[in-house]
Enzyme design. Sequence first.
Site, mmCIF file in Angstrom:
data_model
loop_
_atom_site.group_PDB
_atom_site.id
_atom_site.type_symbol
_atom_site.label_atom_id
_atom_site.label_comp_id
_atom_site.label_asym_id
_atom_site.label_seq_id
_atom_site.Cartn_x
_atom_site.Cartn_y
_atom_site.Cartn_z
ATOM 1 N N SER A 139 1.033 -1.619 -0.351
ATOM 2 C CA SER A 139 0.176 0.256 -0.123
ATOM 3 C C SER A 139 0.821 1.084 -0.167
ATOM 4 O O SER A 139 1.445 1.278 -0.681
ATOM 5 C CB SER A 139 -0.927 0.256 1.143
ATOM 6 N N ASP A 167 -11.188 -4.399 -5.031
ATOM 7 C CA ASP A 167 -9.637 -3.249 -3.892
ATOM 8 C C ASP A 167 -10.837 -1.526 -4.065
ATOM 9 O O ASP A 167 -10.772 -1.193 -5.524
ATOM 10 C CB ASP A 167 -8.955 -2.913 -4.477
ATOM 11 N N HIS A 205 -8.238 -4.592 -0.825
ATOM 12 C CA HIS A 205 -7.322 -4.395 -0.381
ATOM 13 C C HIS A 205 -6.033 -4.681 0.628
ATOM 14 O O HIS A 205 -5.349 -4.878 0.852
ATOM 15 C CB HIS A 205 -6.835 -2.875 -0.122
#
Length: 207
Positions: free
Chosen positions: A101, A151, A182
């Site tokens: 991320s 996501d 995610h």
Amino acid sequence: MKHFFHNSKESDDVFILLHGTGGRETDLLPVAGQVDLSLSVLGIRGDVIDNGHFRYFKRNADGSMDEGSLLLKTSDVIHFIENAASTYEFEKKALHLIGYSNGANMAVSLLMHKPELFRSGLLLHPSHPLKSFDDTQLNGLDIFMTAGALDQIVLPSEAVQLKQHLSQLGASVSFFMTDHGHELRTTEFTEAAKWWKEKIKQEKKGK
């Protein structure tokens, strides 16, 4: 920067771990352990605090990426890694990034700005930072990317665009998409380990 370093006697190579928003320097140890237990590990904690959460660079007020902050902090992280190489006496040309991320976005920036410092990158759920960046060559760099089909934080199309961008810059990019969002899934670790073993096999053939 707060960090930890685990020194391995089995390999000269080093995994550099870059956590997601709100994480810590140890968060991605399970990923590194499943991919290759023989490597040394340097985990780095982001030193930007956003609502009490550790990150590697700032966000704008609307939640979008602050590219100015990303560029500034990229320089800081490169400087830290180079100093850590001297402190812990590891080879600067045997480094492999694992980022998730926010940490994956930092990893992308590191690869684009200092590609000669790294041999590969595992990018878990990155977005597409530095879309207009085309000033480097990533020839010979191996990259494994993951994304989530559901996501809502990073749309799958962003990851696909990043894959295309990195490939255009010369990187060899493998891509795996989960059926989830995610969050990290164990299937990503398994696929990353398969990719790593195949990469090592090809490197041995090339010697």
